[in-house]
Enzyme design. Structure first.
Site, PDB file in Angstrom:
ATOM      1  N   THR A 198      -0.593  16.224 -26.309  1.00 38.38           N
ATOM      2  CA  THR A 198      -0.220  16.444 -24.906  1.00 38.38           C
ATOM      3  C   THR A 198      -0.577  15.261 -24.005  1.00 38.38           C
ATOM      4  OG1 THR A 198      -0.847  17.769 -22.969  1.00 38.38           O
ATOM      5  CG2 THR A 198      -2.422  17.734 -24.750  1.00 38.38           C
ATOM      6  N   ASP A 199       0.164  15.144 -22.912  1.00 43.90           N
ATOM      7  CA  ASP A 199      -0.132  14.111 -21.899  1.00 43.90           C
ATOM      8  C   ASP A 199      -1.512  14.321 -21.273  1.00 43.90           C
ATOM      9  OD1 ASP A 199       0.490  16.406 -20.368  1.00 43.90           O
ATOM     10  OD2 ASP A 199       2.047  15.426 -19.172  1.00 43.90           O
ATOM     11  N   TYR A 241      -9.562  22.248 -22.747  1.00 43.70           N
ATOM     12  CA  TYR A 241      -8.317  22.226 -23.539  1.00 43.70           C
ATOM     13  C   TYR A 241      -7.976  20.793 -23.917  1.00 43.70           C
ATOM     14  CZ  TYR A 241      -3.255  21.750 -24.233  1.00 43.70           C
ATOM     15  OH  TYR A 241      -2.021  21.389 -24.718  1.00 43.70           O
ATOM     16  N   LYS A 259      -7.818  18.875 -27.564  1.00 45.08           N
ATOM     17  CA  LYS A 259      -6.604  18.219 -28.078  1.00 45.08           C
ATOM     18  C   LYS A 259      -6.899  16.751 -28.391  1.00 45.08           C
ATOM     19  CE  LYS A 259      -2.913  19.601 -28.481  1.00 45.08           C
ATOM     20  NZ  LYS A 259      -2.236  20.292 -29.617  1.00 45.08           N
TER      21      LYS A 259
END
Ligand code: NAD
Ligand code: TDX
Length: 342
Positions: A128-129, A152, A156
């Site tokens: 994810t960005d 989160y 990641k």
């Protein structure tokens, strides 16, 4: 696009992005797609109802952090793995972070170990960005530092680093792709766009965090999946690829567009306390993936209108989630300032 892989294992295929990806893979001449999914609150077999009878599709109900995964992969070794499974919602990570590390870090490593043991030809990690953190100006490139701002995105980022370490140490053919904020049909209604649409369709106010001027780059789900498959086919092992729509909007702009599409009054917006540690802006440069022939196709205004139509036409899908005890309890915990759902 044809596929060079005969048997592809997708994790998290019963979720939002994973289900679109499984469908896109089965539209190709692949021999077998195996979906390993734990079926958490976000996993929904109804997302794949249309392909459930395809003899090339196989479902395995398992946690990616479970050591029994080895036996599953040994028995039917895939030649490529796409790791989509994750705990994905920032607000849940803030309230209850431990399961994020278990799935997004440990689960990723368990899968990497299995991949190493069976000698998989290709591994794509869907990231994810958010791992770049809030970007005050310009856009993150694949070489930008990782500065995750919540549990989160930190989990990641941990998964990404393990993947890259396996490429470096063991020569495993892993590439990481980092997608922007994704939206479209079948997105679980806790995320901003589907929460706003389903609240407006049921006459509930929509919570807007803080001043609503946070910026996100909105990527249509099929553009995201096409990006992942471009990385699968053409990505270089050990490399990272950003999948960005490069169409930033403020949250309040997105909400204004949804109000217009649903003919709802401005009073439907309820300003609520900001999310702790809220990242102000995400922005990535996607030139590296564009150089492999991918580009995003869906303008956000078109995608939003189509997404609103999909939710209008599929109220059974989202009502069955929103009317469940688990969602009602989540909503009451997350939005105590709003009228409860039941
Ligand atoms: P989602 O929450 O809709 O679905 C996640 C899926 O993973 C569900 O089917 C769930 O049952 C499964 N899952 C969760 N934990 C598991 C475990 N331990 N073992 C096996 N399966 C498990 O998620 P999504 O929005 O489709 O996101 C998919 C991936 O894309 C994630 O890796 C996420 O980090 C990444 N991503 C999402 C977005 C976005 O805006 N939605 C943007 C960029 C990247
Ligand atoms: O009720 C809300 N009100 C609100 O103002 C919710 C749920 C969100 N927001 C804001 C927070 C964010 O600025 O809207 C923006 C988008 O929120 P989310 O949909 O929760 O997405 P975000 O936190 O940006 O993270 C998403 O993009 C990256 C996905 O959930 C991640 O899985 C992905 O990795």
């Amino acid at each position: 696009m044809s596929s060079s892989y005969r048997h592809i294992l997708v994790t998290g295929g019963a979720g939002f992005i994973g289900s679109h990806l499984v469908r896109m893979l089965l539209a190709r001449p692949v021999a077998r797609v195996t979906n390993v999914d734990k079926l958490t609150y976000a996993g929904n077999p109804a997302n794949l109802a249309d392909i459930a009878g395809d003899p090339r599709y196989h479902f395995v109900h398992l946690d990616i952090a479970d050591l029994r995964l080895r036996a599953v992969l040994r028995e039917n070794p895939p030649d490529a793995i796409i790791n989509v499974a994750a705990e994905t919602h920032v607000d849940r990570a803030i309230a209850d972070p431990l399961v994020f590390a278990r799935t997004d870090v440990l689960g990723t490593q368990n899968l990497l170990e299995c991949a190493r043991e069976i000698g998989v030809r290709r591994f794509v990690q869907v990231s994810t960005d958010e791992v770049y953190g809030s970007i005050s100006e310009g856009a993150a490139t694949e070489d930008s530092p990782l500065q995750p701002g919540n549990p989160y995105s930190a989990s990641k980022a941990g998964g990404d680093l393990l993947c890259l370490s396996y490429a470096n140490t063991y020569g495993l053919a892993v590439s990481v792709c980092r997608g922007a904020n994704t939206y479209g049909p079948h997105q679980y209604p806790e995320k901003f766009i589907p929460l706003a649409i389903t609240n407006l369709l049921t006459g509930q106010p929509v919570p807007l965090y803080g001043d609503g001027r946070q910026r996100r780059d909105w990527l249509y789900v099929l553009d995201h999946c096409a990006g992942i498959l471009t990385v699968l086919e053409k990505g270089v092992p050990g490399e990272v690829y950003n999948i960005a729509a490069e169409q930033e909007r403020e949250n309040r702009e997105i909400l204004a567009r949804l109000l217009a599409l649903l003919d709802a009054p401005d009073e439907a917006v309820r300003r609520v306390t900001d999310r702790p540690g809220h990242d102000r802006r995400y922005a990535m440069d996607a030139d590296k993936l564009r150089a492999l022939g991918w580009s995003p196709k869906k303008p956000v205004e078109v995608g939003l209108a189509e997404t609103v139509d999909w939710y209008r036409q599929h109220s059974k899908w989202w009502q069955s989630i929103r009317q469940g005890d688990a969602f009602i309890a989540y909503y009451a915990r997350q939005y105590p300032m709003l009228p409860p759902l039941a």
